[in-house]
Scaffold this motif. Structure first.
Motif, PDB file in Angstrom:
ATOM      1  N   LEU A 235       0.580  -1.509  -0.088  1.00  0.00           N
ATOM      2  CA  LEU A 235      -0.148  -0.348  -0.102  1.00  0.00           C
ATOM      3  C   LEU A 235       0.675   1.284  -0.229  1.00  0.00           C
ATOM      4  O   LEU A 235       2.052   1.537   0.749  1.00  0.00           O
ATOM      5  N   SER A 236       0.405   2.526  -0.821  1.00  0.00           N
ATOM      6  CA  SER A 236       1.102   3.759  -0.448  1.00  0.00           C
ATOM      7  C   SER A 236       1.064   4.068   1.186  1.00  0.00           C
ATOM      8  O   SER A 236      -0.205   3.828   1.820  1.00  0.00           O
ATOM      9  N   GLY A 237       2.417   4.189   1.536  1.00  0.00           N
ATOM     10  CA  GLY A 237       2.675   4.950   2.775  1.00  0.00           C
ATOM     11  C   GLY A 237       3.105   3.476   3.820  1.00  0.00           C
ATOM     12  O   GLY A 237       3.545   4.579   5.411  1.00  0.00           O
ATOM     13  N   VAL A 238       3.287   2.550   2.542  1.00  0.00           N
ATOM     14  CA  VAL A 238       4.084   1.605   3.705  1.00  0.00           C
ATOM     15  C   VAL A 238       5.979   1.109   2.411  1.00  0.00           C
ATOM     16  O   VAL A 238       6.074   1.542   2.019  1.00  0.00           O
ATOM     17  N   TYR A 239       7.128   1.634   4.109  1.00  0.00           N
ATOM     18  CA  TYR A 239       8.055   2.339   3.645  1.00  0.00           C
ATOM     19  C   TYR A 239       8.718   0.910   4.117  1.00  0.00           C
ATOM     20  O   TYR A 239       8.768   0.568   4.649  1.00  0.00           O
ATOM     21  N   SER A 240       9.631   1.117   3.547  1.00  0.00           N
ATOM     22  CA  SER A 240      10.947   0.035   3.594  1.00  0.00           C
ATOM     23  C   SER A 240      11.269   1.016   4.427  1.00  0.00           C
ATOM     24  O   SER A 240      11.601   2.214   4.335  1.00  0.00           O
ATOM     25  N   ALA A 241      12.650   0.376   5.873  1.00  0.00           N
ATOM     26  CA  ALA A 241      13.215   1.524   6.992  1.00  0.00           C
ATOM     27  C   ALA A 241      14.460   1.921   5.929  1.00  0.00           C
ATOM     28  O   ALA A 241      14.909   3.167   5.945  1.00  0.00           O
ATOM     29  N   ASN A 242      14.886   1.305   4.806  1.00  0.00           N
ATOM     30  CA  ASN A 242      15.898   2.007   4.221  1.00  0.00           C
ATOM     31  C   ASN A 242      15.135   3.071   2.581  1.00  0.00           C
ATOM     32  O   ASN A 242      15.689   3.611   2.940  1.00  0.00           O
ATOM     33  N   GLU A 243      14.174   3.088   2.556  1.00  0.00           N
ATOM     34  CA  GLU A 243      13.583   3.344   1.753  1.00  0.00           C
ATOM     35  C   GLU A 243      13.026   5.044   2.661  1.00  0.00           C
ATOM     36  O   GLU A 243      13.703   6.273   2.208  1.00  0.00           O
TER      37      GLU A 243
END
Ligand SMILES: Cc1cc2nc3c(=O)[nH]c(=O)nc-3n(C[C@H](O)[C@H](O)[C@H](O)COP(=O)(O)OP(=O)(O)OC[C@H]3O[C@@H](n4cnc5c(N)ncnc54)[C@H](O)[C@@H]3O)c2cc1C
Ligand SMILES: Cc1cc2nc3c(=O)[nH]c(=O)nc-3n(C[C@H](O)[C@H](O)[C@H](O)COP(=O)(O)OP(=O)(O)OC[C@H]3O[C@@H](n4cnc5c(N)ncnc54)[C@H](O)[C@@H]3O)c2cc1C
Ligand code: SF4
Ligand code: SF4
Ligand code: FES
Lengths: 263, 466
Positions: free
Chosen positions: B251-259
């Protein structure tokens, strides 16, 4: 080239030497700038240049559009992504929509070079926005041009032309489509009943483009893939286009905010 | 003697929590010269100096600390730089409590000597007071070595080989050198100006750094040999983010910590729109994971203006891999810990944007292979937290880009490079590797230690040949 569409020729002997059809570069125009991906439209290992064609849509592409001969791009990284799978398939339909035309052009050229019969389909909203028609014609055995408003060529979308073509009963061995996500989605829907392998080149939002962040992730055949290292080309029948479209809209508010400020 | 020694380290001033959550400036403020001298005097100057063995790059710790005690800071800096090209970085980010300070003699009865803080003090003092001092250039050997990746491993291998007289070129994929030090670790823990200064020091040793060069795409390893490099060191890190595989993760708004961290650190999205890269600041943010990376992400979210930041971790705090210090700072900054909690699903709205996360409570069962008690879901304990941003910080895997384009390079099942531990030698002749791409995600100092061994082995390899 046309309204808000520009060609950028950049000296980059190293990338020019390595580039293959289907690959892209990432660039950063200024120190504060974003890293944005652009597909390689053309390259010349002899004079060491690469050519990119881009549409002005936001902050970075506006900055690029303002560049003059002799200006420097701060960072240029490439070639990135896996090259297109080029093989003698037989008859290949290469479809480009909008700024997808410059992206599909080198693929059509490579397909032609290995002995495929290439049928080109290219489209734009209106005649003034059609770009690279002569170049596409030079690598196609047959070229179909469409405009949404009928101001040139056939009236309608590239998918209408494709539907007519397939409906005529002609055998097609492979379809390659590059353009807006919605266009690629409908191309895939058009070929699905015929079971023709359809390759699409996805334009998901990217950050590093080296596989480190996952910003570009999409779902293919139910599995998460990173467009920048696993793609950008995928089997169109397996791609979850609705997810891609949602993810492309992640930053609309921020993009509007920054576009509203003057460069 | 113990009567005169203070049982505790000289404390280091910090920005208070309510102030620091509104800026990205460094949290600990460093020692003054007086404090450094006072702390240095706590050192027993042990003959055996166990602390040296606790440091993977074997800094002569008692020697530099004695120089500090005598107020000879510049000489102390030179002493450290004999072994460590990145002291201002290590003094800040090394987990000293499991390295040098863990084996400090003083630590048996009292708090150990604050070796990390002293190293940091010396490096900062040198940077602020002296012109950069590079050792005299060694005689050139006329041989070129290529280093792939400019993280701590690559920088260390490059510095060591340059000091031995090799012509060293680092190829870095991103537009800035430093690896995780520039894209991952936030400004408030490691100011980027410090990373830049230490990278400049490595350059002053004669190392050439070519950014924007993705090896595996621009050149293959074979092509590097064809270009005249006689040996190659691979230090590409383990940067490929892992996801949990639960519904809603794209979903939009879910990031990897790296991103998330790359947008904020490398691209300076915290200065948007002055800098052009956007980031979702989020009002309610969930961070999944319990390591240092999760803490960094949570604390970054707070500084970007999130009102509530929840840290969701499936085990209890005792099992958390994050350093105690980082955990405490996160709590002080108002991060809410949901322990023994496992996310099972991320829920989106009609536009595909995150609106909530569903979790289940866990209880601890028998110990697993790692010796930690295995968490088991409690049936019927599902609950929902409303959030608009989710950051997944559950670890990273080997990035396949370079290995995939290098035939003959032996990998483990998980895609890490197989090496001989003592030399870093890979299955390909003249190709060495070290750091996270060999061990999986570890520490700055262990990557540097591995790079040092590989540099030594590369030197032996190249000098053994005509
Ligand atoms: C592999 C790949 C190849 C591409 N090739 C071309 C090309 O040859 N010619 C061309 O004109 N465009 C191409 N694009 C799209 C191009 O990267 C975006 O138009 C560009 O990033 C917009 O930047 P901006 O700062 O000007 O606009 P922004 O203000 O950032 O955004 C404006 C619009 O662009 C979209 N967008 C923003 N960032 C990205 C991004 N990183 N990737 C994709 N879309 C984004 C947004 O959804 C929005 O609709 C390609 C994208 C990818 C992923
Ligand atoms: C958020 C975060 C916080 C951390 N905090 C700490 C801490 O406090 N203390 C600590 O000790 N450790 C910490 N770590 C771990 C530590 O940063 C790593 O163990 C260490 O950086 C590993 O060093 P490396 O040189 O092996 O790899 P990296 O630092 O990952 O560097 C690898 C470099 O290689 C480049 N690269 C990758 N592929 C290619 C290619 N094909 N061609 C060219 N270049 C390439 C990358 O862009 C990158 O710059 C943290 C990690 C993260 C993510
Ligand atoms: S480099 Fe790290 S381990 Fe070595 S002395 Fe410094 S803080 Fe300790
Ligand atoms: S072990 Fe501790 S007390 Fe002994 S020399 Fe090292 S730092 Fe000093
Ligand atoms: S853009 Fe970061 S992984 Fe693809």
């Amino acid at each position: 080239m046309a309204k808000n569409i520009h060609l950028l020729k950049v000296a980059s002997p190293e990338i020019a030497k390595k580039a293959k059809a289907g690959q892209f570069v990432v660039l950063r125009a200024v120190e504060e700038g974003e890293r944005i991906p652009l597909t390689l439209y053309d390259w010349d290992p002899r004079d060491g240049t690469i050519s990119l064609v881009f549409q002005e849509v936001g902050k970075t592409t506006k900055l690029l559009a303002g560049m003059r001969v002799g200006d420097r791009i701060l960072n240029l990284i490439g070639p990135l992504g896996l090259p297109s799978h080029i093989e003698r398939f037989g008859r290949v339909v290469c479809i480009g929509g909008g700024v997808g035309v410059p992206a599909v052009y080198p693929i059509a050229r490579a397909m032609k070079l290995v002995g495929n019969e290439v049928i080109g389909i290219m489209g734009a909203r209106t005649a003034e926005l059609l770009i690279l028609e002569e170049e596409m014609r030079s690598v196609s055995d047959r070229l179909i041009v469409t405009t949404d408003d009928g101001s040139k060529g056939m009236k309608g979308f590239v998918t209408n032309a494709l539907r007519d073509l397939l409906g005529s009963g002609i055998r097609v061995d492979r379809v390659v489509a590059v353009g807006p996500a919605v266009m690629m989605k409908f191309v895939a829907e058009t070929t699905r009943p015929y079971g023709i392998k359809t390759i699409v080149s996805l334009n998901s939002i990217m950050l590093d483009a080296t596989g480190m962040c996952g910003a570009c992730r999409i779902s293919v055949g139910g599995r998460t893939k990173f467009t920048c290292v696993d793609g950008p080309e995928f089997d169109g029948h397996e791609v979850d286009f609705d997810l891609l479209l949602d993810r492309l809209n992640q930053y609309v508010e921020e993009e509007k905010r920054i576009a509203a400020m003057d460069c | 003697m113990s009567g005169r020694i203070s049982p505790k380290k000289v404390p280091m001033a910090e920005q208070p929590p309510e102030e620091r959550i509104r800026n990205f400036r460094e949290v600990p403020l460093g020692y003054t010269p007086e404090q450094a001298i006072e702390e240095a005097k706590r050192c027993l100057q042990c003959k055996e100096a166990p602390c040296i063995k606790g440091c993977p790059v074997e800094i002569d710790i008692p020697a530099f600390i004695r120089l500090v005690a005598e107020g000879r800071f510049k000489e102390a800096a030179l002493k450290i730089k004999e072994k460590n090209a990145l002291p201002a970085i290590c003094g800040r980010v090394c987990p000293q409590e499991t390295q040098c300070e863990a084996v400090c003699t003083l630590g048996r009865r009292f708090e150990p000597v604050a070796i990390g803080r002293l190293e940091r003090f010396v490096a900062d003092w040198e940077r602020e007071h002296c012109d950069p001092i590079a050792p005299n250039p060694p005689p050139k050997r006329g041989k070129k070595v290529a280093i792939i990746g400019s993280g701590p491993a690559g920088l260390t291998a490059a510095a060591d080989l340059a000091k031995m007289g090799y012509d060293v070129t680092i190829f870095e994929a991103l537009h800035k050198p430093g690896g995780v030090l520039v894209y991952g670790i936030p400004e408030f823990r490691l100011p980027k100006a410090i990373v830049e200064a230490e990278v400049e020091y490595v350059k002053s040793l004669g190392v050439e750094i070519r950014v924007d060069s993705v090896i595996g795409r621009l050149y293959s390893i074979q092509e590097l040999f064809d270009m005249g490099y006689s040996a190659v060191f691979i230090g590409i890190g383990a940067g490929s983010p892992m996801f949990m595989g639960i519904p809603g993760e794209n979903l939009s708004g879910v990031y990897s910590a790296n991103e998330y961290l790359t947008r904020s650190n490398l691209m300076k999205a915290y200065l948007f729109p002055e800098y052009h890269t956007p980031i979702k600041t989020g009002k309610k943010v969930a961070v999944i994971g319990g390591g240092n990376v999760a803490m960094d992400a949570a604390r970054t979210a707070r500084r970007l203006g999130a009102e509530s930041v929840y840290l969701i971790y499936r085990r209890s705090e005792a099992e958390m891999p994050a350093r105690i210090e980082e955990r405490e700072r996160a709590k002080e900054e108002g991060i809410i810990f949901h322990l023994l909690t496992l996310p099972v699903r991320i829920i989106g709205d009609e536009k595909g944007r995150v609106k909530a996360i569903e979790c289940v409570k866990m209880e601890l069962g028998e110990p697993d292979e790692s010796g930690r008690r295995r968490p088991i879901p409690v049936r019927g304990s599902e609950f929902i937290i409303e959030v608009d941003t989710v950051i997944v910080a559950i670890g990273t895997a080997a990035n396949p880009l370079l290995p995939r384009s290098t035939p003959g390079l032996k990998l483990t099942e998980d895609g890490y490079i197989v090496v001989d531990e003592e030399t870093g030698r890979t299955s390909l002749e003249g190709v060495y590797a070290g750091g996270d791409i060999v061990t999986g995600s570890a520490t700055v100092i262990s990557a540097m230690g591995a790079a040092r061994k590989a540099a030594r082995a590369i030197h032996e390899y190249l000098s053994g040949r005509a």
